[in-house]
Enzyme design. Structure first.
Site, PDB file in Angstrom:
ATOM      1  N   GLN A 101      37.826  47.917  52.120  1.00  0.00           N
ATOM      2  CA  GLN A 101      36.653  48.521  51.495  1.00  0.00           C
ATOM      3  C   GLN A 101      35.504  48.694  52.481  1.00  0.00           C
ATOM      4  O   GLN A 101      34.509  49.346  52.161  1.00  0.00           O
ATOM      5  CB  GLN A 101      36.194  47.691  50.315  1.00  0.00           C
ATOM      6  CG  GLN A 101      35.635  46.324  50.675  1.00  0.00           C
ATOM      7  CD  GLN A 101      35.391  45.449  49.470  1.00  0.00           C
ATOM      8  OE1 GLN A 101      36.317  44.878  48.905  1.00  0.00           O
ATOM      9  NE2 GLN A 101      34.127  45.334  49.073  1.00  0.00           N
ATOM     10  N   CYS A 107      34.995  46.569  45.707  1.00  0.00           N
ATOM     11  CA  CYS A 107      36.172  45.713  45.558  1.00  0.00           C
ATOM     12  C   CYS A 107      36.911  45.944  44.252  1.00  0.00           C
ATOM     13  O   CYS A 107      38.144  45.927  44.203  1.00  0.00           O
ATOM     14  CB  CYS A 107      35.786  44.243  45.689  1.00  0.00           C
ATOM     15  SG  CYS A 107      34.559  43.686  44.486  1.00  0.00           S
ATOM     16  N   HIS A 412      33.350  39.175  43.249  1.00  0.00           N
ATOM     17  CA  HIS A 412      34.404  39.884  43.972  1.00  0.00           C
ATOM     18  C   HIS A 412      35.639  40.011  43.096  1.00  0.00           C
ATOM     19  O   HIS A 412      35.973  39.088  42.331  1.00  0.00           O
ATOM     20  CB  HIS A 412      34.746  39.103  45.253  1.00  0.00           C
ATOM     21  CG  HIS A 412      35.593  39.864  46.227  1.00  0.00           C
ATOM     22  ND1 HIS A 412      35.277  41.130  46.678  1.00  0.00           N
ATOM     23  CD2 HIS A 412      36.749  39.541  46.866  1.00  0.00           C
ATOM     24  CE1 HIS A 412      36.192  41.529  47.550  1.00  0.00           C
ATOM     25  NE2 HIS A 412      37.103  40.593  47.668  1.00  0.00           N
ATOM     26  N   ASN A 435      43.642  40.862  49.119  1.00  0.00           N
ATOM     27  CA  ASN A 435      42.237  41.210  49.252  1.00  0.00           C
ATOM     28  C   ASN A 435      42.108  42.653  49.744  1.00  0.00           C
ATOM     29  O   ASN A 435      43.104  43.323  50.004  1.00  0.00           O
ATOM     30  CB  ASN A 435      41.549  40.235  50.218  1.00  0.00           C
ATOM     31  CG  ASN A 435      40.057  40.123  49.958  1.00  0.00           C
ATOM     32  OD1 ASN A 435      39.461  40.921  49.243  1.00  0.00           O
ATOM     33  ND2 ASN A 435      39.427  39.126  50.551  1.00  0.00           N
TER      34      ASN A 435
END
Length: 494
Positions: A101, A107, A412, A435
């Site tokens: 990102q 996110c 997040h 992630n």
């Protein structure tokens, strides 16, 4: 699983009589404070320094930590050994590449597209694939601009120094979002492959664009407030005509927002306009797909577990369990699906994760990633740092206390793609986390989350209705909502 009391369970430390008396003793003593007026006294500092100088532990900490980063120097070796990137229950299909990102707060959109691409890659036999995060980002930000100006019309009679007006004018077009907000985008605009609407400088570096848009939108809000005041003062129009006039002006103002966004992000495909996508599968065979963004989403959405049928389970110990919550004035698409959470015990979130992974589905979840985590190793573990021993302190805030004091919130969103279960009990020991910070973080982009960290810093998991506890699905579908204020921590956008 799923049976929940109406009130959250309170975990209380049981103290001995001596411990209670020791705590109460200073309160009943007649010793006066060093500083009677409450100011910081140098006599206090002298006393504190004398105590610190006499402590070998404090002296050792001073020798090391005055020239070392505490987040590196105090990492526990035991945690690094325990939090191994090995999982005995994983998704059977691997997606790629690891996404990034970059310098943006997208996110939630990366987590969503990382979940959605799983089905697309399986169906088409792709080796690597990304949906366009920028496409959803464009439509989200334009809708948030409209949402803010609609709220400005709705609340035009409130004074500018009203808490609500100040809150709404704060981070009014945040990059962040929530699951129900992305469902709004998917249902209204569909999706496209990243090659159809690729990244731009300002999708990957959103700060300068956000600053400019916030400036313009705050100006627009004042224009609408002034127009509302003048129209109502004149007394010549009905409320219906006043609203129509304000919305006409709003649309004129939004054209400026669109102009800025299309110049910096690129002109996005229209949701009902056809595009052609050419691609290679994992064997190097060329493929072709033609249709609209909405048709692409419909064609490749998960038929067994569609996004629209998934909902958020949260663990918020401040509030009663087995109830449906929403946050006032929170959303992106005006008139769209509201942000909804079913609050329940943390064990129900864990059970939902395990069940969903075993069903072969990745899990979108929201957490406070900055707490007791380390980016390079990709470890998230409450036992990661030796803060308490190094400084001779106790970090004793509960999860509820951290929410009450703004110490923690949902910051997040990521994806759980595996879990390591205890062979004897079947309970989770650690979780595999995908992630969106690129391959340089963690184990080639993957993090490992301990079960204890899940307890303390995971706030949300998104689960299909078909895999959720039936009693919690009933709460979600019941529709009777507890409305939290706009500034509640559950209104934070991942």
């Amino acid at each position: 699983m799923g049976a929940a009391p109406s009130k959250p369970v309170q975990h209380v430390k049981i103290e001995s009589t001596d411990e209670k008396q020791n705590k109460l003793a200073p309160l009943s003593a007649s010793r006066a404070p060093v500083s009677a007026d409450g100011s910081l006294s140098l006599k206090n500092v002298t006393d504190w320094e004398a105590a610190a100088s006499a402590s070998p532990k404090t002296q050792l900490a001073r020798a090391i930590l005055s020239h070392s980063d505490i987040s590196s120097a105090l990492v526990r070796r035991e945690a690094q050994i325990a939090d191994v990137h090995v999982f005995n229950t994983e998704l059977d299909f691997k997606t790629g590449p690891i996404t990034n990102q970059r310098s943006s707060g997208r996110c939630w959109l990366f987590a969503t597209t990382n979940v959605l691409r799983y089905e697309i890659m399986k169906k088409l036999g792709l080796k690597e694939f990304q949906l366009s995060q920028s496409y959803l980002f464009f439509w989200d930000k334009l809708n948030k601009a409209n949402y803010y100006l609609e709220l400005s019309i709705q609340e035009a009679d409130r004074p500018l120094d009203d808490r609500l007006i100040g809150h709404l004018a704060g981070d009014l077009i945040s990059d962040g979002g929530q699951w129900d907000m992305v469902v709004n985008l998917l249902e209204n605009y569909g999706t496209v492959p990243q090659t159809i609407y690729p990244e731009s400088t300002h999708s990957s570096l959103s700060g300068p664009l956000n600053k400019l848009l916030k400036t313009k939108l705050r100006e627009h809000a004042l224009v609408l407030r002034d127009l509302s005041s003048s129209l109502r003062t004149s007394g010549q129009l009905s409320e219906r005509d006043i609203l129509a006039t304000l919305r006409t002006k709003k649309e004129e103002l939004l054209s400026e927002v669109y102009s800025v966004m299309s110049a910096t992000l690129g002109v996005p495909p229209q949701p009902n306009a056809k595009f052609v996508w050419d691609y290679y599968d994992k064997d190097g065979k060329a493929g072709r797909w033609e249709g609209t963004p909405k048709q692409f989403y419909a064609a490749f959405s998960n038929k067994s577990y569609p996004a629209v049928d998934s909902f958020s389970l949260i663990n918020d110990p401040r509030n009663a369990y087995s109830k449906l919550y929403t946050v006032d004035k929170l959303g992106n698409v005006w008139g769209g699906r509201p942000v909804l959470y079913v609050n329940t015990e943390i064990e129900n979130l864990k059970n939902a994760v395990v069940k969903t992974i075993k069903a072969g589905q990745p899990v979108f979840f929201g957490c406070d990633v900055g707490q007791f985590s380390e980016r390079i190793s990709g470890i998230m573990d409450t036992n990661l740092f030796e803060y308490e021993n190094a400084f001779d302190i106790s970090l004793s805030l509960s999860k509820a206390d951290r929410l009450r004091t703004n110490e923690s919130a949902m910051t997040h969103a990521m994806v759980i793609s595996g879990v390591h279960l205890d062979p004897q009990t079947g309970k989770p020991l650690r979780y595999k986390v995908e992630n969106s910070w690129g391959e340089a973080s963690g184990d080639k982009g993957f993090f490992v989350m301990s079960d204890r960290w899940f307890d303390e810093f995971v706030y949300q998991v998104v689960v299909p209705k078909a895999l959720a506890p039936k009693d919690l699905v009933k709460v979600f579908e019941g529709g009777e909502k507890v409305v939290l204020p706009p500034w509640d921590p559950m209104g934070s956008l991942a």
